[in-house]
Every structure is written in structure tokens, then in C-alpha cells.
Design a protein around this motif. Sequence first.
Motif, PDB file in Angstrom:
ATOM      1  N   MET A 142       0.832  -1.184   0.000  1.00 40.92           N
ATOM      2  CA  MET A 142       0.000   0.000   0.000  1.00 40.92           C
ATOM      3  C   MET A 142       0.876   1.247   0.000  1.00 40.92           C
ATOM      4  SD  MET A 142      -3.073  -0.562   2.682  1.00 40.92           S
ATOM      5  CE  MET A 142      -4.397   0.524   2.299  1.00 40.92           C
ATOM      6  N   THR A 143       0.453   2.220  -0.757  1.00 39.00           N
ATOM      7  CA  THR A 143       1.204   3.467  -0.822  1.00 39.00           C
ATOM      8  C   THR A 143       0.774   4.395   0.309  1.00 39.00           C
ATOM      9  OG1 THR A 143      -0.395   4.612  -2.214  1.00 39.00           O
ATOM     10  CG2 THR A 143       1.276   3.281  -3.351  1.00 39.00           C
ATOM     11  N   GLU A 144       1.541   5.462   0.482  1.00 40.69           N
ATOM     12  CA  GLU A 144       1.176   6.460   1.489  1.00 40.69           C
ATOM     13  C   GLU A 144      -0.171   7.086   1.140  1.00 40.69           C
ATOM     14  OE1 GLU A 144       2.861  10.682   3.173  1.00 40.69           O
ATOM     15  OE2 GLU A 144       4.322   9.174   2.566  1.00 40.69           O
ATOM     16  N   ASN A 145      -0.409   7.293  -0.159  1.00 48.62           N
ATOM     17  CA  ASN A 145      -1.672   7.850  -0.610  1.00 48.62           C
ATOM     18  C   ASN A 145      -2.834   6.917  -0.248  1.00 48.62           C
ATOM     19  OD1 ASN A 145      -3.258   9.849  -1.932  1.00 48.62           O
ATOM     20  ND2 ASN A 145      -3.322   8.575  -3.765  1.00 48.62           N
ATOM     21  N   ASP A 146      -2.623   5.595  -0.384  1.00 46.62           N
ATOM     22  CA  ASP A 146      -3.656   4.622  -0.008  1.00 46.62           C
ATOM     23  C   ASP A 146      -3.990   4.750   1.476  1.00 46.62           C
ATOM     24  OD1 ASP A 146      -3.658   3.657  -2.609  1.00 46.62           O
ATOM     25  OD2 ASP A 146      -2.484   1.867  -2.130  1.00 46.62           O
ATOM     26  N   HIS A 147      -2.966   4.893   2.311  1.00 48.42           N
ATOM     27  CA  HIS A 147      -3.185   5.043   3.751  1.00 48.42           C
ATOM     28  C   HIS A 147      -3.966   6.320   4.052  1.00 48.42           C
ATOM     29  CE1 HIS A 147      -0.962   1.590   5.144  1.00 48.42           C
ATOM     30  NE2 HIS A 147       0.061   1.921   4.379  1.00 48.42           N
ATOM     31  N   THR A 148      -3.641   7.402   3.354  1.00 52.04           N
ATOM     32  CA  THR A 148      -4.348   8.662   3.548  1.00 52.04           C
ATOM     33  C   THR A 148      -5.818   8.504   3.181  1.00 52.04           C
ATOM     34  OG1 THR A 148      -2.354   9.923   3.069  1.00 52.04           O
ATOM     35  CG2 THR A 148      -4.442  11.101   2.862  1.00 52.04           C
ATOM     36  N   ILE A 149      -6.073   7.904   2.041  1.00 53.24           N
ATOM     37  CA  ILE A 149      -7.454   7.693   1.595  1.00 53.24           C
ATOM     38  C   ILE A 149      -8.190   6.784   2.574  1.00 53.24           C
ATOM     39  CG2 ILE A 149      -8.884   6.621  -0.196  1.00 53.24           C
ATOM     40  CD1 ILE A 149      -6.757   7.676  -2.218  1.00 53.24           C
ATOM     41  N   ASP A 150      -7.535   5.702   3.010  1.00 49.33           N
ATOM     42  CA  ASP A 150      -8.176   4.782   3.951  1.00 49.33           C
ATOM     43  C   ASP A 150      -8.537   5.482   5.257  1.00 49.33           C
ATOM     44  OD1 ASP A 150      -7.923   2.801   2.071  1.00 49.33           O
ATOM     45  OD2 ASP A 150      -6.358   1.690   3.131  1.00 49.33           O
ATOM     46  N   SER A 151      -7.671   6.384   5.726  1.00 48.43           N
ATOM     47  CA  SER A 151      -7.972   7.087   6.977  1.00 48.43           C
ATOM     48  C   SER A 151      -9.122   8.077   6.778  1.00 48.43           C
ATOM     49  CB  SER A 151      -6.731   7.784   7.525  1.00 48.43           C
ATOM     50  OG  SER A 151      -6.332   8.838   6.703  1.00 48.43           O
ATOM     51  N   LEU A 152      -9.258   8.653   5.596  1.00 49.39           N
ATOM     52  CA  LEU A 152     -10.371   9.563   5.314  1.00 49.39           C
ATOM     53  C   LEU A 152     -11.689   8.802   5.159  1.00 49.39           C
ATOM     54  CD1 LEU A 152      -8.786  11.982   2.672  1.00 49.39           C
ATOM     55  CD2 LEU A 152      -9.568  12.618   4.954  1.00 49.39           C
ATOM     56  N   VAL A 153     -11.649   7.716   4.388  1.00 47.07           N
ATOM     57  CA  VAL A 153     -12.866   6.971   4.052  1.00 47.07           C
ATOM     58  C   VAL A 153     -13.402   6.198   5.247  1.00 47.07           C
ATOM     59  CG1 VAL A 153     -13.789   5.085   2.638  1.00 47.07           C
ATOM     60  CG2 VAL A 153     -12.315   6.818   1.593  1.00 47.07           C
ATOM     61  N   GLY A 154     -12.537   5.533   5.961  1.00 46.50           N
ATOM     62  CA  GLY A 154     -12.991   4.716   7.088  1.00 46.50           C
ATOM     63  C   GLY A 154     -13.397   3.330   6.639  1.00 46.50           C
ATOM     64  N   ASP A 155     -14.689   3.058   6.606  1.00 47.89           N
ATOM     65  CA  ASP A 155     -15.180   1.711   6.303  1.00 47.89           C
ATOM     66  C   ASP A 155     -15.345   1.473   4.807  1.00 47.89           C
ATOM     67  OD1 ASP A 155     -15.330   1.109   9.023  1.00 47.89           O
ATOM     68  OD2 ASP A 155     -17.382   1.866   9.167  1.00 47.89           O
ATOM     69  N   TRP A 156     -14.916   0.285   4.403  1.00 48.70           N
ATOM     70  CA  TRP A 156     -15.029  -0.147   3.009  1.00 48.70           C
ATOM     71  C   TRP A 156     -15.943  -1.362   2.944  1.00 48.70           C
ATOM     72  CZ3 TRP A 156     -12.635   2.694  -0.722  1.00 48.70           C
ATOM     73  CH2 TRP A 156     -11.554   3.499  -0.345  1.00 48.70           C
ATOM     74  N   LEU A 157     -16.563  -1.553   1.789  1.00 50.27           N
ATOM     75  CA  LEU A 157     -17.352  -2.746   1.501  1.00 50.27           C
ATOM     76  C   LEU A 157     -16.737  -3.472   0.319  1.00 50.27           C
ATOM     77  CD1 LEU A 157     -20.972  -1.241   1.590  1.00 50.27           C
ATOM     78  CD2 LEU A 157     -19.833  -2.521   3.415  1.00 50.27           C
ATOM     79  N   THR A 158     -16.663  -4.799   0.394  1.00 45.09           N
ATOM     80  CA  THR A 158     -16.239  -5.582  -0.761  1.00 45.09           C
ATOM     81  C   THR A 158     -17.353  -5.501  -1.808  1.00 45.09           C
ATOM     82  OG1 THR A 158     -17.255  -7.624   0.033  1.00 45.09           O
ATOM     83  CG2 THR A 158     -14.950  -7.196   0.720  1.00 45.09           C
ATOM     84  N   LEU A 159     -17.061  -5.958  -3.016  1.00 45.76           N
ATOM     85  CA  LEU A 159     -18.101  -5.959  -4.052  1.00 45.76           C
ATOM     86  C   LEU A 159     -19.302  -6.786  -3.603  1.00 45.76           C
ATOM     87  CD1 LEU A 159     -16.096  -6.311  -7.390  1.00 45.76           C
ATOM     88  CD2 LEU A 159     -17.127  -4.265  -6.412  1.00 45.76           C
ATOM     89  N   LYS A 160     -19.021  -7.919  -2.952  1.00 42.89           N
ATOM     90  CA  LYS A 160     -20.096  -8.785  -2.469  1.00 42.89           C
ATOM     91  C   LYS A 160     -20.943  -8.072  -1.413  1.00 42.89           C
ATOM     92  CE  LYS A 160     -19.323 -13.646  -2.691  1.00 42.89           C
ATOM     93  NZ  LYS A 160     -18.713 -14.821  -2.154  1.00 42.89           N
ATOM     94  N   GLU A 161     -20.284  -7.397  -0.480  1.00 44.60           N
ATOM     95  CA  GLU A 161     -21.002  -6.677   0.571  1.00 44.60           C
ATOM     96  C   GLU A 161     -21.812  -5.516  -0.004  1.00 44.60           C
ATOM     97  OE1 GLU A 161     -17.864  -7.402   4.267  1.00 44.60           O
ATOM     98  OE2 GLU A 161     -17.551  -5.719   2.896  1.00 44.60           O
ATOM     99  N   ALA A 162     -21.216  -4.789  -0.951  1.00 47.16           N
ATOM    100  CA  ALA A 162     -21.925  -3.681  -1.589  1.00 47.16           C
ATOM    101  C   ALA A 162     -23.130  -4.199  -2.371  1.00 47.16           C
ATOM    102  CB  ALA A 162     -20.989  -2.901  -2.508  1.00 47.16           C
TER     103      ALA A 162
END
Length: 119
Positions: free
Chosen positions: A1-21
Motif C-alpha cells: 500500500m502506498t502512502e496515498n492509499d493510507h491517507t485515503i483509507d484514513s479519510l474513508v474509514g469503512d469499506w465494503l467488498t463488491l459482495k457486501e456492496a
Amino acid sequence: MTENDHTIDSLVGDWLTLKEAAKALNISPNRVKQYIGDHKLLGVRRKGETVVPAAFIAGGDIVKGLPGTLTLLADCGFATDEALTWMFTPDDTLPGAPIEALIANRGTEVRRRAQAMAF
């Protein structure tokens, strides 16, 4: 994971997989992929699978105004990471992040700001 990915993850919070979505929207995972391709949702790869922000789905549907906003951002040249960062970064003039304003049914304000960035 890149630093940008970590930044986005901290902003977004919770993610859903395609199946969950797909389950949350009562559609197939392939339809969720189509929504991502059509800029109705945004998806990124995390740990080998595509995920979408959980905040983009509420009450069994895509947040009102989100597809139009995402299309506008794409038309303005925003890459997926840039659009996610913009959607989840607090803006004192809204107030709150654009996704929070959409959830609160203030989509017009959000789209005005997105359009202004294009010029």
C-alpha cells in the motif's frame, strides 16, 4: 500500500467488498462493477480485491446525488484517488466533507464546488 492509499483509507474509514456492496444494494456483484465503470460508485483495490466506501450506500441505495457528483469529478479530470480524497476531506464552507453534505441532501452545494474546481 502506498502512502496515498493510507491517507485515503484514513479519510474513508469503512469499506465494503463488491459482495457486501451488492448485498447492501440488493444487486449482483457484477452490477456493482458496472456502477463503478459508470461513475455511479468509486472502487479501489485493497488486499487484492475491489472495495467501495461504505458511506456511498445508505438505506439500500446509492446516496442521492453521488452518481452525478462522481461523473462531474471524472469529467473534471479527477482520478479515482483524487475524487475519493475530495469526497471525504472536510470543507469548512459546506461544512463537513462533500460525502456528508450529500448524505444530508445538500447535493447542489457539493456539485457547485466540484464544478468550480474545473475552471
